[in-house]
Design a protein around this motif. Structure first.
Motif, PDB file in Angstrom:
ATOM      1  N   SER A  70       0.865  -1.179   0.000  1.00 34.98           N
ATOM      2  CA  SER A  70       0.000   0.000   0.000  1.00 34.98           C
ATOM      3  C   SER A  70       0.900   1.227   0.000  1.00 34.98           C
ATOM      4  CB  SER A  70      -0.902   0.017   1.240  1.00 34.98           C
ATOM      5  OG  SER A  70      -0.136   0.282   2.406  1.00 34.98           O
ATOM      6  N   SER A  71       0.298   2.389   0.078  1.00 35.53           N
ATOM      7  CA  SER A  71       1.102   3.619   0.138  1.00 35.53           C
ATOM      8  C   SER A  71       2.007   3.608   1.369  1.00 35.53           C
ATOM      9  CB  SER A  71       0.180   4.848   0.169  1.00 35.53           C
ATOM     10  OG  SER A  71      -0.760   4.755   1.222  1.00 35.53           O
ATOM     11  N   GLN A  72       1.644   2.830   2.390  1.00 38.03           N
ATOM     12  CA  GLN A  72       2.431   2.769   3.625  1.00 38.03           C
ATOM     13  C   GLN A  72       3.800   2.114   3.427  1.00 38.03           C
ATOM     14  OE1 GLN A  72       1.843   4.015   6.912  1.00 38.03           O
ATOM     15  NE2 GLN A  72       0.579   5.235   5.546  1.00 38.03           N
ATOM     16  N   THR A  73       3.958   1.354   2.357  1.00 38.21           N
ATOM     17  CA  THR A  73       5.249   0.695   2.118  1.00 38.21           C
ATOM     18  C   THR A  73       6.363   1.712   1.896  1.00 38.21           C
ATOM     19  OG1 THR A  73       6.312  -1.115   0.885  1.00 38.21           O
ATOM     20  CG2 THR A  73       5.142   0.499  -0.417  1.00 38.21           C
ATOM     21  N   TRP A  74       5.974   2.950   1.541  1.00 36.78           N
ATOM     22  CA  TRP A  74       6.953   4.001   1.245  1.00 36.78           C
ATOM     23  C   TRP A  74       7.213   4.924   2.435  1.00 36.78           C
ATOM     24  CZ3 TRP A  74       9.075   2.752  -3.188  1.00 36.78           C
ATOM     25  CH2 TRP A  74       8.296   2.144  -4.199  1.00 36.78           C
ATOM     26  N   ARG A  75       6.696   4.604   3.644  1.00 36.81           N
ATOM     27  CA  ARG A  75       6.745   5.555   4.765  1.00 36.81           C
ATOM     28  C   ARG A  75       8.174   6.005   5.087  1.00 36.81           C
ATOM     29  NH1 ARG A  75       4.745   0.791   6.011  1.00 36.81           N
ATOM     30  NH2 ARG A  75       5.875  -0.632   7.363  1.00 36.81           N
ATOM     31  N   THR A  76       9.132   5.062   5.115  1.00 39.10           N
ATOM     32  CA  THR A  76      10.523   5.449   5.415  1.00 39.10           C
ATOM     33  C   THR A  76      11.086   6.322   4.306  1.00 39.10           C
ATOM     34  OG1 THR A  76      10.871   3.384   6.621  1.00 39.10           O
ATOM     35  CG2 THR A  76      12.834   4.566   5.921  1.00 39.10           C
ATOM     36  N   PHE A  77      10.807   5.933   3.076  1.00 33.89           N
ATOM     37  CA  PHE A  77      11.263   6.671   1.894  1.00 33.89           C
ATOM     38  C   PHE A  77      10.703   8.100   1.889  1.00 33.89           C
ATOM     39  CE2 PHE A  77      10.560   7.982  -2.512  1.00 33.89           C
ATOM     40  CZ  PHE A  77      11.793   7.755  -3.094  1.00 33.89           C
ATOM     41  N   MET A  78       9.423   8.225   2.205  1.00 36.75           N
ATOM     42  CA  MET A  78       8.755   9.529   2.122  1.00 36.75           C
ATOM     43  C   MET A  78       9.305  10.545   3.108  1.00 36.75           C
ATOM     44  SD  MET A  78       4.704   8.961   1.260  1.00 36.75           S
ATOM     45  CE  MET A  78       4.345   7.693   2.467  1.00 36.75           C
ATOM     46  N   LYS A  79       9.743  10.087   4.278  1.00 39.85           N
ATOM     47  CA  LYS A  79      10.224  11.008   5.310  1.00 39.85           C
ATOM     48  C   LYS A  79      11.302  11.941   4.779  1.00 39.85           C
ATOM     49  CE  LYS A  79       9.196   8.054   9.294  1.00 39.85           C
ATOM     50  NZ  LYS A  79       9.777   7.150  10.327  1.00 39.85           N
ATOM     51  N   LYS A  80      12.171  11.412   3.924  1.00 41.74           N
ATOM     52  CA  LYS A  80      13.259  12.232   3.389  1.00 41.74           C
ATOM     53  C   LYS A  80      12.847  12.982   2.126  1.00 41.74           C
ATOM     54  CE  LYS A  80      17.046   9.532   5.330  1.00 41.74           C
ATOM     55  NZ  LYS A  80      18.295   8.780   5.061  1.00 41.74           N
ATOM     56  N   PHE A  81      12.022  12.344   1.307  1.00 44.70           N
ATOM     57  CA  PHE A  81      11.736  12.924   0.003  1.00 44.70           C
ATOM     58  C   PHE A  81      10.701  14.042   0.035  1.00 44.70           C
ATOM     59  CE2 PHE A  81      14.401   9.647  -1.436  1.00 44.70           C
ATOM     60  CZ  PHE A  81      14.757   9.945  -2.744  1.00 44.70           C
ATOM     61  N   VAL A  82       9.893  14.126   1.091  1.00 48.47           N
ATOM     62  CA  VAL A  82       8.902  15.207   1.158  1.00 48.47           C
ATOM     63  C   VAL A  82       9.560  16.577   1.338  1.00 48.47           C
ATOM     64  CG1 VAL A  82       7.003  13.765   1.993  1.00 48.47           C
ATOM     65  CG2 VAL A  82       8.556  14.822   3.645  1.00 48.47           C
ATOM     66  N   LYS A  83      10.840  16.576   1.681  1.00 44.50           N
ATOM     67  CA  LYS A  83      11.551  17.854   1.828  1.00 44.50           C
ATOM     68  C   LYS A  83      11.757  18.537   0.480  1.00 44.50           C
ATOM     69  CE  LYS A  83      14.129  16.033   5.802  1.00 44.50           C
ATOM     70  NZ  LYS A  83      15.461  15.568   6.264  1.00 44.50           N
ATOM     71  N   ASP A  84      11.917  17.723  -0.567  1.00 42.67           N
ATOM     72  CA  ASP A  84      12.250  18.273  -1.884  1.00 42.67           C
ATOM     73  C   ASP A  84      11.230  17.960  -2.971  1.00 42.67           C
ATOM     74  OD1 ASP A  84      14.895  19.318  -1.113  1.00 42.67           O
ATOM     75  OD2 ASP A  84      15.405  17.204  -0.861  1.00 42.67           O
ATOM     76  N   TYR A  85      10.274  17.072  -2.676  1.00 39.98           N
ATOM     77  CA  TYR A  85       9.325  16.637  -3.700  1.00 39.98           C
ATOM     78  C   TYR A  85       7.890  16.660  -3.185  1.00 39.98           C
ATOM     79  CZ  TYR A  85      13.436  14.890  -6.183  1.00 39.98           C
ATOM     80  OH  TYR A  85      14.647  14.794  -6.825  1.00 39.98           O
ATOM     81  N   GLN A  86       6.957  16.816  -4.108  1.00 40.31           N
ATOM     82  CA  GLN A  86       5.549  16.587  -3.796  1.00 40.31           C
ATOM     83  C   GLN A  86       5.313  15.095  -4.017  1.00 40.31           C
ATOM     84  OE1 GLN A  86       2.728  18.355  -6.485  1.00 40.31           O
ATOM     85  NE2 GLN A  86       0.973  17.621  -5.325  1.00 40.31           N
ATOM     86  N   VAL A  87       5.285  14.348  -2.932  1.00 40.42           N
ATOM     87  CA  VAL A  87       5.171  12.894  -3.011  1.00 40.42           C
ATOM     88  C   VAL A  87       3.696  12.500  -3.110  1.00 40.42           C
ATOM     89  CG1 VAL A  87       5.641  10.711  -1.859  1.00 40.42           C
ATOM     90  CG2 VAL A  87       7.311  12.554  -1.731  1.00 40.42           C
ATOM     91  N   ILE A  88       3.403  11.658  -4.083  1.00 43.83           N
ATOM     92  CA  ILE A  88       2.030  11.198  -4.334  1.00 43.83           C
ATOM     93  C   ILE A  88       2.041   9.676  -4.273  1.00 43.83           C
ATOM     94  CG2 ILE A  88       0.100  11.235  -5.961  1.00 43.83           C
ATOM     95  CD1 ILE A  88       1.777  13.675  -7.272  1.00 43.83           C
ATOM     96  N   ALA A  89       1.578   9.118  -3.162  1.00 44.43           N
ATOM     97  CA  ALA A  89       1.596   7.665  -2.959  1.00 44.43           C
ATOM     98  C   ALA A  89       0.177   7.119  -3.106  1.00 44.43           C
ATOM     99  CB  ALA A  89       2.173   7.319  -1.594  1.00 44.43           C
TER     100      ALA A  89
END
Length: 269
Positions: A30-49
């Motif tokens: 699910s979108s939750q599989t990316w939770r660790t990844f998203m923590k860093k990438f939301v600083k520079d990207y609009q993350v859409i999971a």
């Protein structure tokens, strides 16, 4: 947030500001599989999971048609329109990688860069497709007959995920909890609708992909390393990375390395 896409209610988690980055998970994820990844990438990207149909908090309709690869590709296209996005970077893992590849082939002008983690373009021959379709239908029937718990116990023991046995217990438990959160009908119909056996093969269309493509596989996952190697020869602007001592789900097994490689790839002009 919830979006009505191709007539189906999809759950989409959006966070951060900057260049849009679309994340597509694998089967039983699910979108939750990316939770660790998203923590860093939301600083520079609009993350859409996205929770792909039949998974997570998205709807799990009883009819098969909305689960087809073509239907889900159209749903993603509608999502971009509703978000007023003309172009996105896309990361797809396993089933989500097949979806990402299908989307990039159908709508290349919407994809700036493409990251495929442990993904394939489908199967080459009709005979392979027929055998895989039969296998997926048997698995779908097993899910409906025996329920999610029995299926998850079986699924976490298949060779593809053996390397995950080395992960810390809390990580294994998080993966198990995510898998158990699904419904029988959602996973069953996902296999029937967009499994590898029923999706159109894209092997002969890989040379149409002109955007930069990054192929990531784990060294232990030899099957997908070979697929990735062949894909690299056919995609004009592709690079590949093999992560040592890692299996199928690199973003789960080696999140730091995965994040760094993706970050470097997205940052290059």
């Amino acid at each position: 947030m919830r979006y009505k896409l191709s007539g189906v209610s999809y759950h989409v988690h959006t966070e951060g500001k900057g260049e849009p980055l679309l994340l597509l998970h694998g089967f039983t994820g699910s979108s939750q599989t990316w939770r660790t990844f998203m923590k860093k990438f939301v600083k520079d990207y609009q993350v859409i999971a996205v929770d792909i149909i039949g998974h997570g908090q998205s709807a799990a309709p009883k009819e098969i048609k909305p689960y087809s690869m073509e239907a889900v590709v159209e749903a993603l296209h509608e999502l971009l329109q509703q978000l007023s996005l003309s172009q996105v970077n896309v990361i797809g893992y396993s089933m989500g990688g097949r979806l990402a590849l299908s989307f990039a082939q159908r709508y290349p002008h919407h994809v700036k860069k493409l990251v495929l983690e442990s993904a394939s373009p489908g199967l080459k021959t009709r005979e392979e497709q027929k055998l895989r379709k039969e296998k997926d239908e048997q698995l779908a029937s097993r899910i409906m007959k025996n329920g999610i718990e029995e299926f998850v116990k079986f699924w976490e023991e298949i060779p593809l995920f053996r390397s995950q046995k080395q992960l810390p217990s809390h990580v294994q438990e998080a993966v198990r909890k995510e898998r158990l959160s699904h419904t029988e009908i959602g996973l069953s119909n996902s296999l029937k609708g967009m499994g590898t056996g029923v999706q159109p093969s894209l092997w002969e269309k890989l040379d149409d992909l002109l955007m930069p493509v990054l192929l990531i596989t784990g060294e232990v996952d030899q099957k997908f390393c070979l697929i990735s190697k062949e894909m690299q020869t056919l995609i004009p602007n592709a690079t590949s990375r093999i992560i040592l001592g890692t299996g199928h789900a690199i973003h789960v097994e080696q999140p730091e390395i995965f994040g760094r490689i993706v970050s470097e790839f997205l940052a290059t002009t």
